[in-house]
Enzyme design. Structure first.
Site, mmCIF file in Angstrom:
data_model
loop_
_atom_site.group_PDB
_atom_site.id
_atom_site.type_symbol
_atom_site.label_atom_id
_atom_site.label_comp_id
_atom_site.label_asym_id
_atom_site.label_seq_id
_atom_site.Cartn_x
_atom_site.Cartn_y
_atom_site.Cartn_z
ATOM 1 N N LEU A 1 0.853 -1.184 0.000
ATOM 2 C CA LEU A 1 0.000 0.000 0.000
ATOM 3 C C LEU A 1 0.888 1.233 0.000
ATOM 4 C CD1 LEU A 1 -2.671 -0.940 2.694
ATOM 5 C CD2 LEU A 1 -3.172 -0.401 0.304
ATOM 6 N N ASP A 2 0.445 2.311 -0.649
ATOM 7 C CA ASP A 2 1.178 3.573 -0.583
ATOM 8 C C ASP A 2 1.288 4.030 0.870
ATOM 9 O OD1 ASP A 2 1.407 3.695 -3.336
ATOM 10 O OD2 ASP A 2 -0.347 4.983 -3.599
#
Length: 310
Positions: free
Chosen positions: A48-49
């Site tokens: 995930l960012d």
């Protein structure tokens, strides 16, 4: 206990459904979980960012062998798009590159999001972890080096408009692996004529795993103060990663053959012609994944024998 043994860690197997905190990289979150569990081995099923929160399945021990199955799975996100502002990274962490007035309403946004449903080619952001000649794209972007843009085929299964308030639009997106929500939001902003970037992103489903089962780092840290018992109680079995595969049950004799890498006969499965199967004992003990070949189950990924309590 020797220092070498302490460094080695515990040979445990399972999956932690972490709610990744905002502002932390997926790898940093993974390492935190690994240390709390004192696990020998750990991996996740898709980054995930740093800006994003939500489901980050952390695989420990033998579960790491099966992480690819969730890497390839569909995902779902709740995303807030801020209209009127484009950034270098297509999210709130980038530098502003363009600002425009926002003149849209619910009907216009609802009509626009329909254009992104279905199979399509997407060009990922240059600020992504995709590799070019062995380096992530964000490395070249930060150096100001241009690289050829590559598209990938993705599928957006659905987009639901949840809310519009001022210049904030909240969407629920269900999509295939490899979909960049930042790119989707940037493209939506371009279609609306005002630009947009991601100001909030939360992954709320991976395959059939929903966010209700998530735990936070704070919860894990509190439990760790009391030892491993509470932590281990939160571990899900490795076959949680394989919910999309049908299951076949094998006998005790077949179990021994399977764990030693030998093929076993494929039982009658009422017409199910799946190419891969989740293999378990008659007592529902997960053994691994097998591929069908010539009416036999050939081991593809198998739990190490020392981790199987027969």
């Amino acid at each position: 206990m020797s220092k070498a043994r302490l460094r080695k860690g515990r040979a445990l197997t399972g999956v932690v459904l972490l709610n990744k905190p905002q502002g932390m990289s997926s790898n940093h979150a993974l390492q935190r979980v690994k240390r709390l569990y004192n696990a020998q081995k750990a991996g996740h099923t898709g980054a995930l960012d740093p800006l994003a929160t939500g489901i980050l399945p952390v695989c420990l021990g033998e579960a790491t062998k099966f992480s690819q199955y969730l890497l390839d799975a569909d995902k779902a996100y709740r995303v807030e798009a801020t209209l009127g502002v484009r950034t270098t990274t297509s999210d709130a962490e980038g530098e502003v590159v363009e600002e425009k007035p926002v003149a849209v309403d619910t009907a216009k946004v609802a009509d626009a999001i329909k254009q992104f449903i279905g199979e399509q080619d997407q060009s990922p952001s240059i600020y992504s972890a995709l590799k070019h000649e062995g380096r992530p794209l964000y490395y070249y972007a930060r150096q100001g080096i241009e690289v050829p843009k590559k598209t990938r085929t993705i599928t957006v299964h659905s987009i639901e408009l949840l809310n519009i308030q001022d210049n904030k639009v909240t969407l629920q997106v269900s999509c295939s692996k490899g979909t960049y929500i930042r790119t989707l939001v940037d493209d939506l902003g371009q279609l609306l004529g005002c630009g947009a970037h991601v100001s909030m992103l939360h992954r709320n489903a991976v395959a059939d795993i929903a966010e209700a089962a998530m735990v936070t780092l704070e919860q894990l840290e509190t439990l760790a103060e009391e030892g491993y018992e509470g932590l281990d109680a939160l571990l899900h079995p490795a076959d949680l990663l394989l919910g999309q595969l049908p299951e076949v049950t094998v006998t005790q004799a077949q179990t021994r053959d399977f764990l030693h890498g030998q093929p076993i006969p494929l039982p009658e499965q009422n017409g199910n012609d799946a190419e891969e199967w989740r293999v378990a004992t008659e007592n529902s003990l997960f053994l691994g994944v097998a591929r069908v070949k010539n009416a036999e189950l050939w081991p593809r990924r198998v739990i190490a024998r020392e981790h199987v309590d027969l």
